[in-house]
Design a protein around this motif. Structure first.
Motif, PDB file in Angstrom:
ATOM      1  N   TYR A   1     -29.310 -15.985   4.716  1.00  0.00           N
ATOM      2  CA  TYR A   1     -29.760 -15.519   6.026  1.00  0.00           C
ATOM      3  C   TYR A   1     -30.925 -14.532   5.903  1.00  0.00           C
ATOM      4  CZ  TYR A   1     -25.618 -17.427   8.422  1.00  0.00           C
ATOM      5  OH  TYR A   1     -24.668 -18.248   8.965  1.00  0.00           O
ATOM      6  N   SER A   2     -30.923 -13.751   4.818  1.00  0.00           N
ATOM      7  CA  SER A   2     -31.899 -12.670   4.680  1.00  0.00           C
ATOM      8  C   SER A   2     -33.296 -13.158   4.332  1.00  0.00           C
ATOM      9  CB  SER A   2     -31.435 -11.684   3.596  1.00  0.00           C
ATOM     10  OG  SER A   2     -30.189 -11.125   3.913  1.00  0.00           O
ATOM     11  N   LEU A   3     -33.410 -14.308   3.643  1.00  0.00           N
ATOM     12  CA  LEU A   3     -34.729 -14.756   3.186  1.00  0.00           C
ATOM     13  C   LEU A   3     -35.688 -15.032   4.344  1.00  0.00           C
ATOM     14  CD1 LEU A   3     -36.834 -15.619   1.173  1.00  0.00           C
ATOM     15  CD2 LEU A   3     -35.611 -17.766   0.827  1.00  0.00           C
ATOM     16  N   PRO A   4     -35.328 -15.845   5.328  1.00  0.00           N
ATOM     17  CA  PRO A   4     -36.257 -16.030   6.447  1.00  0.00           C
ATOM     18  C   PRO A   4     -36.528 -14.723   7.191  1.00  0.00           C
ATOM     19  CG  PRO A   4     -34.570 -17.733   6.446  1.00  0.00           C
ATOM     20  CD  PRO A   4     -34.128 -16.681   5.473  1.00  0.00           C
ATOM     21  N   ALA A   5     -35.504 -13.863   7.302  1.00  0.00           N
ATOM     22  CA  ALA A   5     -35.698 -12.568   7.972  1.00  0.00           C
ATOM     23  C   ALA A   5     -36.768 -11.755   7.260  1.00  0.00           C
ATOM     24  CB  ALA A   5     -34.378 -11.790   8.003  1.00  0.00           C
ATOM     25  N   LEU A   6     -36.733 -11.776   5.936  1.00  0.00           N
ATOM     26  CA  LEU A   6     -37.693 -11.036   5.119  1.00  0.00           C
ATOM     27  C   LEU A   6     -39.121 -11.447   5.450  1.00  0.00           C
ATOM     28  CD1 LEU A   6     -37.848  -9.207   2.389  1.00  0.00           C
ATOM     29  CD2 LEU A   6     -38.188 -11.403   1.278  1.00  0.00           C
ATOM     30  N   THR A   7     -39.379 -12.743   5.390  1.00  0.00           N
ATOM     31  CA  THR A   7     -40.745 -13.238   5.579  1.00  0.00           C
ATOM     32  C   THR A   7     -41.207 -13.085   7.024  1.00  0.00           C
ATOM     33  OG1 THR A   7     -40.274 -14.861   3.852  1.00  0.00           O
ATOM     34  CG2 THR A   7     -42.252 -15.206   5.161  1.00  0.00           C
ATOM     35  N   ILE A   8     -40.355 -13.472   7.957  1.00  0.00           N
ATOM     36  CA  ILE A   8     -40.742 -13.445   9.363  1.00  0.00           C
ATOM     37  C   ILE A   8     -40.938 -12.012   9.841  1.00  0.00           C
ATOM     38  CG2 ILE A   8     -39.982 -14.008  11.702  1.00  0.00           C
ATOM     39  CD1 ILE A   8     -38.445 -16.403  10.251  1.00  0.00           C
ATOM     40  N   ALA A   9     -40.054 -11.105   9.447  1.00  0.00           N
ATOM     41  CA  ALA A   9     -40.190  -9.699   9.838  1.00  0.00           C
ATOM     42  C   ALA A   9     -41.476  -9.104   9.285  1.00  0.00           C
ATOM     43  CB  ALA A   9     -38.983  -8.902   9.336  1.00  0.00           C
ATOM     44  N   TYR A  10     -41.822  -9.498   8.059  1.00  0.00           N
ATOM     45  CA  TYR A  10     -43.040  -8.974   7.446  1.00  0.00           C
ATOM     46  C   TYR A  10     -44.268  -9.383   8.253  1.00  0.00           C
ATOM     47  CZ  TYR A  10     -46.533  -7.718   3.995  1.00  0.00           C
ATOM     48  OH  TYR A  10     -47.608  -7.137   3.369  1.00  0.00           O
ATOM     49  N   PHE A  11     -44.353 -10.658   8.624  1.00  0.00           N
ATOM     50  CA  PHE A  11     -45.512 -11.122   9.369  1.00  0.00           C
ATOM     51  C   PHE A  11     -45.522 -10.576  10.796  1.00  0.00           C
ATOM     52  CE2 PHE A  11     -45.786 -13.996   5.855  1.00  0.00           C
ATOM     53  CZ  PHE A  11     -47.136 -14.286   5.749  1.00  0.00           C
TER      54      PHE A  11
ATOM     55  N   ALA B   1     -29.883 -20.392   8.460  1.00  0.00           N
ATOM     56  CA  ALA B   1     -30.664 -19.296   7.894  1.00  0.00           C
ATOM     57  C   ALA B   1     -31.952 -18.988   8.663  1.00  0.00           C
ATOM     58  CB  ALA B   1     -30.962 -19.575   6.426  1.00  0.00           C
ATOM     59  N   PRO B   2     -32.809 -19.986   8.967  1.00  0.00           N
ATOM     60  CA  PRO B   2     -34.029 -19.639   9.702  1.00  0.00           C
ATOM     61  C   PRO B   2     -33.737 -19.022  11.069  1.00  0.00           C
ATOM     62  CG  PRO B   2     -34.232 -21.812   8.715  1.00  0.00           C
ATOM     63  CD  PRO B   2     -32.803 -21.410   8.572  1.00  0.00           C
ATOM     64  N   PHE B   3     -32.720 -19.544  11.750  1.00  0.00           N
ATOM     65  CA  PHE B   3     -32.369 -18.982  13.057  1.00  0.00           C
ATOM     66  C   PHE B   3     -31.883 -17.547  12.931  1.00  0.00           C
ATOM     67  CE2 PHE B   3     -28.045 -18.347  14.935  1.00  0.00           C
ATOM     68  CZ  PHE B   3     -28.462 -17.584  16.026  1.00  0.00           C
ATOM     69  N   VAL B   4     -30.889 -17.307  12.051  1.00  0.00           N
ATOM     70  CA  VAL B   4     -30.369 -15.955  11.898  1.00  0.00           C
ATOM     71  C   VAL B   4     -31.474 -15.043  11.366  1.00  0.00           C
ATOM     72  CG1 VAL B   4     -28.628 -14.503  10.785  1.00  0.00           C
ATOM     73  CG2 VAL B   4     -28.032 -16.818  11.502  1.00  0.00           C
ATOM     74  N   GLY B   5     -32.308 -15.593  10.455  1.00  0.00           N
ATOM     75  CA  GLY B   5     -33.412 -14.800   9.937  1.00  0.00           C
ATOM     76  C   GLY B   5     -34.380 -14.381  11.029  1.00  0.00           C
ATOM     77  N   LEU B   6     -34.739 -15.308  11.909  1.00  0.00           N
ATOM     78  CA  LEU B   6     -35.596 -14.977  13.040  1.00  0.00           C
ATOM     79  C   LEU B   6     -34.969 -13.898  13.908  1.00  0.00           C
ATOM     80  CD1 LEU B   6     -36.819 -18.535  14.075  1.00  0.00           C
ATOM     81  CD2 LEU B   6     -38.326 -16.592  13.685  1.00  0.00           C
ATOM     82  N   PHE B   7     -33.674 -14.037  14.151  1.00  0.00           N
ATOM     83  CA  PHE B   7     -32.977 -13.074  15.007  1.00  0.00           C
ATOM     84  C   PHE B   7     -32.891 -11.705  14.338  1.00  0.00           C
ATOM     85  CE2 PHE B   7     -29.079 -11.199  16.871  1.00  0.00           C
ATOM     86  CZ  PHE B   7     -29.499 -11.168  18.196  1.00  0.00           C
ATOM     87  N   VAL B   8     -32.531 -11.694  13.048  1.00  0.00           N
ATOM     88  CA  VAL B   8     -32.452 -10.429  12.314  1.00  0.00           C
ATOM     89  C   VAL B   8     -33.818  -9.752  12.282  1.00  0.00           C
ATOM     90  CG1 VAL B   8     -32.051  -9.387  10.038  1.00  0.00           C
ATOM     91  CG2 VAL B   8     -30.462 -11.105  10.910  1.00  0.00           C
ATOM     92  N   ALA B   9     -34.860 -10.542  12.045  1.00  0.00           N
ATOM     93  CA  ALA B   9     -36.211  -9.982  12.029  1.00  0.00           C
ATOM     94  C   ALA B   9     -36.551  -9.340  13.372  1.00  0.00           C
ATOM     95  CB  ALA B   9     -37.226 -11.074  11.695  1.00  0.00           C
ATOM     96  N   LYS B  10     -36.179 -10.012  14.465  1.00  0.00           N
ATOM     97  CA  LYS B  10     -36.522  -9.514  15.805  1.00  0.00           C
ATOM     98  C   LYS B  10     -35.842  -8.189  16.112  1.00  0.00           C
ATOM     99  CE  LYS B  10     -38.577 -10.335  19.827  1.00  0.00           C
ATOM    100  NZ  LYS B  10     -38.490  -8.964  20.340  1.00  0.00           N
ATOM    101  N   ILE B  11     -34.646  -7.949  15.570  1.00  0.00           N
ATOM    102  CA  ILE B  11     -33.886  -6.736  15.919  1.00  0.00           C
ATOM    103  C   ILE B  11     -33.972  -5.647  14.848  1.00  0.00           C
ATOM    104  CG2 ILE B  11     -32.265  -8.074  17.323  1.00  0.00           C
ATOM    105  CD1 ILE B  11     -30.218  -7.810  15.076  1.00  0.00           C
ATOM    106  N   SER B  12     -34.823  -5.834  13.822  1.00  0.00           N
ATOM    107  CA  SER B  12     -34.842  -4.893  12.690  1.00  0.00           C
ATOM    108  C   SER B  12     -36.060  -3.982  12.680  1.00  0.00           C
ATOM    109  CB  SER B  12     -34.774  -5.668  11.365  1.00  0.00           C
ATOM    110  OG  SER B  12     -33.541  -6.331  11.241  1.00  0.00           O
ATOM    111  N   ARG B  13     -36.763  -3.880  13.758  1.00  0.00           N
ATOM    112  CA  ARG B  13     -37.920  -2.984  13.835  1.00  0.00           C
ATOM    113  C   ARG B  13     -37.490  -1.544  13.510  1.00  0.00           C
ATOM    114  NH1 ARG B  13     -42.714  -3.707  16.797  1.00  0.00           N
ATOM    115  NH2 ARG B  13     -43.952  -1.810  16.938  1.00  0.00           N
ATOM    116  N   GLY B  14     -38.286  -0.863  12.702  1.00  0.00           N
ATOM    117  CA  GLY B  14     -37.984   0.522  12.352  1.00  0.00           C
ATOM    118  C   GLY B  14     -37.219   0.683  11.056  1.00  0.00           C
ATOM    119  N   ARG B  15     -36.775  -0.415  10.452  1.00  0.00           N
ATOM    120  CA  ARG B  15     -36.064  -0.361   9.173  1.00  0.00           C
ATOM    121  C   ARG B  15     -36.986  -0.814   8.038  1.00  0.00           C
ATOM    122  NH1 ARG B  15     -31.863  -1.030  12.791  1.00  0.00           N
ATOM    123  NH2 ARG B  15     -29.956   0.070  12.191  1.00  0.00           N
TER     124      ARG B  15
END
Length: 545
Positions: A148-158, A331-345
């Motif tokens: 789940y974390s891998l897509p979150a990593l990349t998407i949050a970064y961009f 994973a891509p879905f949860v990653g997208l969602f995790v990325a969207k809610i992780s601002r500030g971390r």
């Protein structure tokens, strides 16, 4: 309606693919079942090892990134505080990542392992009991949440570092595929992601709906039928459509908080009023067993069991490979969602938090609720396996919860939690699907877009319930997950290329290499020796030699 904001090739392509798969399965159910079985056999037997390698590889890659200098990268401005507190953040991640499936599998998964243990162990033995209690925690543990974390990593970064207002998988792979992200190849990547998500979401919804129906039967005597399941599915769809329509803060966050508190109460109640000592000891023992056998469990493929006198159990294909495919689909879905809610971390906080909170929650569910059912079986107080063999699994689940004190209240709570778990998963799913088919997402996706995908998500579960059987559900995840292995590789390479280049080009970046002038070191040590007594000087000389 701002139709110009929609990426129509991706929108229409995903919808056409969904209909192209769903409609023939309804029109030709017998042929559809045969195709499903052939696909399942090919994916698990021929390509299963690919899923296992992907699972381990992704977990270790995520740990490497977290503890490297890249883990210190802040999502957003340096002085920016996290958008959500830790409790709400953890709750949204957990509820989106596991859905009602955690209620389904944590209650009865042990029974399948008890009857068909791994590693050629004889069923019903003490060793079978040990593995029955442990394997569920392993399947829902760090590897799952690492994926789940891998897509979150990349998407949050961009999204937060490079300030790209686009929540698309194709955009996150741009450092690898370049301008191809703006061509039909980019659309294809997004369509494959959306189809995988719909297939995985369908599996969860098709599992959760019968569980809610049997909960209503237990509470009110409502006889379970395909019609009743369909009504339940449509009601649940309406609930999460409303939540998705309301938005992230007012809908999804509130439902996640309610769900988390309800889950804590359920687990605490079962632990306190159930066989507390047995649950505590068995859970701790299972954690130790997983640590001791982590790599064995992660790589077991039964390579010799199709040869000679050995009988192939099919355990890796039916369980570990199925689960790894399921996590890849989500994973891509949860990653997208995790990325969207992780601002500030920081990236490290996001990745390790996702793995730690997710794994801990799963261990609590399987350790407490699963071991409660196992205790009922071993003591003869309730024959879970007999009910499971003669009825739908959903009935066995509700019957296990019905053995608790205050059974009416606990079954009601369990049923309500099932509904909310489905809602928190699928309002998040529709939110992300809507984000992917929009060209830019500065705030939230368009409301009509969210509503459309909320109701589109219920099409595949209806088909799977119509076909019936767990194999159809498993194959939907396994087939949908395979293309995502390659997308995950693209995401990993994209992140490494982008972050490495950005760090080197950043104005305040300093190389981490340490330059040592040993002549200066010796001069400093001589000064230190003069200040020390003879014994200390002797020790220092030995150390230098």
């Amino acid at each position: 309606m701002k139709f110009k904001q929609i990426d129509w090739p991706t929108f229409i392509g995903a919808l056409v693919l969904l209909l192209a798969v769903s409609v023939p399965l309804v029109v030709f159910p017998e042929s559809g079942n045969k195709v499903v079985n052939i696909a399942n056999e090919f994916m698990t037997r021929r390509l299963g090892v690919v899923y296992l390698i992907a699972g381990l590889g992704i977990l270790f890659f995520m740990l490497y990134v977290s503890f490297s200098e890249k883990g210190k990268i802040k999502l957003g401005d340096m002085d920016e505080e996290p958008e959500f507190n830790n409790f709400s953040w953890a709750g949204m991640i957990f509820c989106a990542g596991i859905g009602a499936s955690i209620l389904y599998w944590s209650t009865i998964e042990w029974a399948y392992y008890y009857q068909s243990p791994p590693f050629g162990i004889e069923q019903g033995t003490e060793e079978a009991v040990l593995w029955a209690s442990s394997y569920g925690m392993f399947h829902w543990g760090p590897i799952a949440w690492g994926m789940y974390s891998l897509p979150a990593l990349t998407i949050a970064y961009f999204y937060y570092v490079r300030k790209k207002p686009v929540l698309k998988i194709s955009e996150a792979t741009r450092p690898v595929i370049g301008k191809l992200a703006d061509t039909p190849i980019g659309n294809l990547i997004d369509i494959l992601f959306m189809f995988g998500l719909i297939g995985g979401a369908a599996t969860t919804l098709a599992l959760g709906t019968p569980m809610i129906a049997y909960g209503l039967e237990n509470l009110f005597g409502l006889q379970v039928s395909l019609f009743v399941k369909t009504i339940v599915l449509l009601v649940c769809t309406t609930i999460f459509a409303v939540s998705a329509y309301v938005g992230l803060n007012k809908g999804i966050k509130v439902l996640s908080d309610i769900n988390l508190w309800g889950s804590i109460f359920l687990i605490a109640f079962v632990f306190v009023f159930g066989p507390t000592q047995f649950i505590a000891e068995t859970t701790l023992n299972s954690i130790g067993l997983i640590f001791d056998n982590f790599f064995r469990m992660s790589t077991w493929t039964e390579p010799y069991n199709s040869l000679g006198p050995y009988e192939r159990t099919g355990f890796p294909e039916s369980w570990t490979i199925f689960y790894w495919a399921w996590w890849l689909v989500y994973a891509p879905f949860v990653g997208l969602f995790v990325a969207k809610i992780s601002r500030g971390r920081t990236l490290k906080q996001m990745v390790l938090g996702t793995i730690a909170y997710g794994s801990t929650g799963s261990i609590l569910f399987f350790g407490v609720i699963g071991n409660y059912g196992l205790h009922m079986q071993l003591t003869g107080k309730f024959d879970v396996i007999s009910v499971l063999e003669n009825n739908e699994p959903a009935k066995a689940i509700i019957d296990v919860i019905g053995t608790l004190p205050l059974s009416f209240v606990m079954v009601a709570l369990f049923t309500i939690l099932s509904v909310i778990f489905l809602a928190t998963t699928f309002d998040s799913s529709s939110y992300i699907l809507a984000s992917v088919v929009q060209n830019e997402v500065e705030g939230e996706p368009l409301r009509w877009n969210r509503l459309f995908w909320a109701f589109a998500l219920c099409l595949m579960p209806l088909v799977l319930m119509f076909l019936g059987g767990l194999s159809a559900l498993q194959t939907a995840s396994i087939v949908g997950g395979f293309p995502l292995i390659f997308i995950m590789i693209l995401l990993a390479i994209s992140f490494m290329r982008a972050s490495t280049g950005d760090i080197k080009d950043a104005g305040e970046y300093e190389p981490k290499a340490i330059h040592i002038d040993f002549e200066d070191v010796k001069r400093v040590r001589k000064k230190k020796k003069k200040k020390k007594g003879p014994d200390e000087t002797h020790v220092e000389q030995d150390r230098e030699e």
